[in-house]
Motif scaffolding. Structure first.
Motif, PDB file in Angstrom:
ATOM      1  N   LYS A  16     -34.645  82.413 102.743  1.00  0.00           N
ATOM      2  CA  LYS A  16     -33.278  82.519 103.123  1.00  0.00           C
ATOM      3  C   LYS A  16     -33.373  82.067 104.789  1.00  0.00           C
ATOM      4  O   LYS A  16     -33.954  82.876 105.492  1.00  0.00           O
ATOM      5  CB  LYS A  16     -32.366  83.530 102.812  1.00  0.00           C
ATOM      6  N   TYR A  17     -32.626  81.235 105.360  1.00  0.00           N
ATOM      7  CA  TYR A  17     -32.450  80.965 107.023  1.00  0.00           C
ATOM      8  C   TYR A  17     -31.092  81.296 107.090  1.00  0.00           C
ATOM      9  O   TYR A  17     -29.993  81.302 106.385  1.00  0.00           O
ATOM     10  CB  TYR A  17     -32.941  79.408 107.110  1.00  0.00           C
ATOM     11  N   LYS A  18     -30.848  81.743 108.387  1.00  0.00           N
ATOM     12  CA  LYS A  18     -29.461  82.074 108.950  1.00  0.00           C
ATOM     13  C   LYS A  18     -29.349  81.248 110.216  1.00  0.00           C
ATOM     14  O   LYS A  18     -30.190  80.424 110.719  1.00  0.00           O
ATOM     15  CB  LYS A  18     -29.484  83.415 109.369  1.00  0.00           C
ATOM     16  N   GLY A  28     -24.837  76.899 101.385  1.00  0.00           N
ATOM     17  CA  GLY A  28     -24.785  77.385  99.964  1.00  0.00           C
ATOM     18  C   GLY A  28     -25.856  76.827  99.104  1.00  0.00           C
ATOM     19  O   GLY A  28     -26.225  75.810  99.399  1.00  0.00           O
ATOM     20  N   ARG A  29     -26.126  77.508  98.152  1.00  0.00           N
ATOM     21  CA  ARG A  29     -27.098  76.905  97.240  1.00  0.00           C
ATOM     22  C   ARG A  29     -28.586  76.459  97.883  1.00  0.00           C
ATOM     23  O   ARG A  29     -29.005  75.355  97.342  1.00  0.00           O
ATOM     24  CB  ARG A  29     -26.456  75.851  96.213  1.00  0.00           C
ATOM     25  N   THR A  55     -30.772  69.267 104.477  1.00  0.00           N
ATOM     26  CA  THR A  55     -31.942  69.540 103.799  1.00  0.00           C
ATOM     27  C   THR A  55     -31.695  70.979 102.749  1.00  0.00           C
ATOM     28  O   THR A  55     -30.848  71.663 103.093  1.00  0.00           O
ATOM     29  CB  THR A  55     -32.988  69.836 104.595  1.00  0.00           C
ATOM     30  N   SER A  56     -32.588  70.996 102.152  1.00  0.00           N
ATOM     31  CA  SER A  56     -32.795  72.067 101.175  1.00  0.00           C
ATOM     32  C   SER A  56     -33.988  73.026 101.524  1.00  0.00           C
ATOM     33  O   SER A  56     -34.835  72.519 102.235  1.00  0.00           O
ATOM     34  CB  SER A  56     -32.851  71.867  99.674  1.00  0.00           C
TER      35      SER A  56
END
Length: 126
Positions: free
Chosen positions: A56-58, A91-92, A112-113
């Motif tokens: 998870k990145y913020k 999200g996602r 990007t994902s």
């Protein structure tokens, strides 16, 4: 089949065949559904055994993104581009990122994902 009785017997036999077919069809559907659910559960267990939770990145994190366009002469070029700053979490496991240094290769703004991202190696611990 010229007699009325013969026609009635024929219709009864035909109705019995139809009813029998409907019963076996429903039973076959039920068995197939059970089998599909069993296979899906086995696939889910096998897939999840090897899967790890996504990073998870913020907003504000520095990341490198994977090069997705290839061509000739790319063998010696880096596989990741960056640094990019996470601008928005959509999200996602999807992110909007913006390039930090315009002198480097890659697009300025992109999405990007997380499976195409990794943390940028920070030498100075902030």
């Amino acid at each position: 089949m010229k007699h009325k009785e013969d026609m009635e017997i024929y219709e009864l036999l035909e109705q019995e065949t139809r009813d029998s077919f409907m019963l076996t069809r429903e039973e076959d559907r039920r068995k197939a559904k059970e089998q599909i659910l069993k296979v899906q559960e086995e696939n889910r267990r096998t897939f999840n055994r090897k899967r790890k939770e996504s990073t998870k990145y913020k907003e504000g994190d520095l990341v490198a993104i994977k090069r997705t366009q290839f061509g000739t002469g790319m063998k010696l070029k880096p596989k990741y581009l960056g640094p990019y700053r996470v601008m928005k979490v959509t999200g996602r496991d999807r992110y909007q990122v913006q390039k930090v240094d315009d002198s480097t290769e890659g697009s300025r703004n992109t999405s990007t994902s997380c499976d195409h991202m990794k943390r940028w190696p920070c030498l100075d611990m902030e």
